[in-house]
Design a protein around this motif. Structure first.
Motif: not given
Length: 197
Positions: A79-80, A83-84, A96, A100
């Motif tokens: 999830d986000e 990703i961070e 990024r 993704e």
């Protein structure tokens, strides 16, 4: 190219980099039928876009740790927040869009497994189920794409794959043995051909 031990290798191998030599001698061009290993190559090769392969190869173990041992089932659920975390990891390429893409590609990879039974069955059909053996000399200009890589890349992109144009796809085919592009002078060319039998 002749190394210090008088073994002929493909001319692209930088003999001053032992890990590069090892990759050439022990991995490049050997047919891969294991889905997780194929997915590993898909991750690394899509991360390569715009960079040298050696840049990615040196980060391989960092990618393995960061991306759950290249497990597509786990990566598909990132999830986000994940990703961070990945964007803060200096051991990988912190782009990024590429991160993704790895997540999105994992989801497509799983869909292909369901549709075809395995990703190997899907991908090897683009070369008729058998490695294509080319006959290039070290002095030849080697292709960077092929009709087969064009077709596979087009199909994957239609399914939603990112960072996997025909050039990256051809590199994937070379790396996973769908294409044997070891030069005529290279000691590995015939050894790999003999392994087909």
């Amino acid at each position: 190219m002749i190394s210090s031990d008088q073994i002929c290798r493909c001319s692209w191998v930088d003999l001053s980099k032992p890990d590069y030599v090892q990759y050439h001698d022990q991995e490049w061009g050997i047919p891969v039928y294991d889905d997780q290993h194929l997915f590993e190559h898909l991750v690394l090769e899509s991360s390569q876009a715009g960079l040298s392969w050696y840049t990615v190869l040196r980060k391989r173990e960092n990618y393995r740790a960061a991306f759950d041992q290249f497990n597509p089932q786990k990566i598909a659920h990132y999830d986000e927040a994940k990703i961070e975390i990945l964007m803060g990891n200096a051991g990988i390429i912190r782009n990024r869009k590429k991160i993704e893409a790895i997540i999105g590609n994992a989801r497509v990879f799983l869909q292909i497994q369901v549709e075809f039974g395995s990703f190997a069955d899907y991908s090897w059909r683009f070369v008729g189920g058998q490695p294509i053996v080319n006959s290039f000399s070290a002095s030849d200009t080697w292709p960077t794409t092929s009709p087969e890589s064009d077709a596979m890349s087009k199909d994957l992109r239609k399914r939603g794959f990112k960072f996997f144009g025909s050039t990256i796809c051809y590199a994937h085919m070379q790396a996973t043995g769908m294409v044997n592009d070891h030069s005529l002078e290279c000691f590995r060319r015939q050894e790999i051909i003999d392994s087909y039998k």
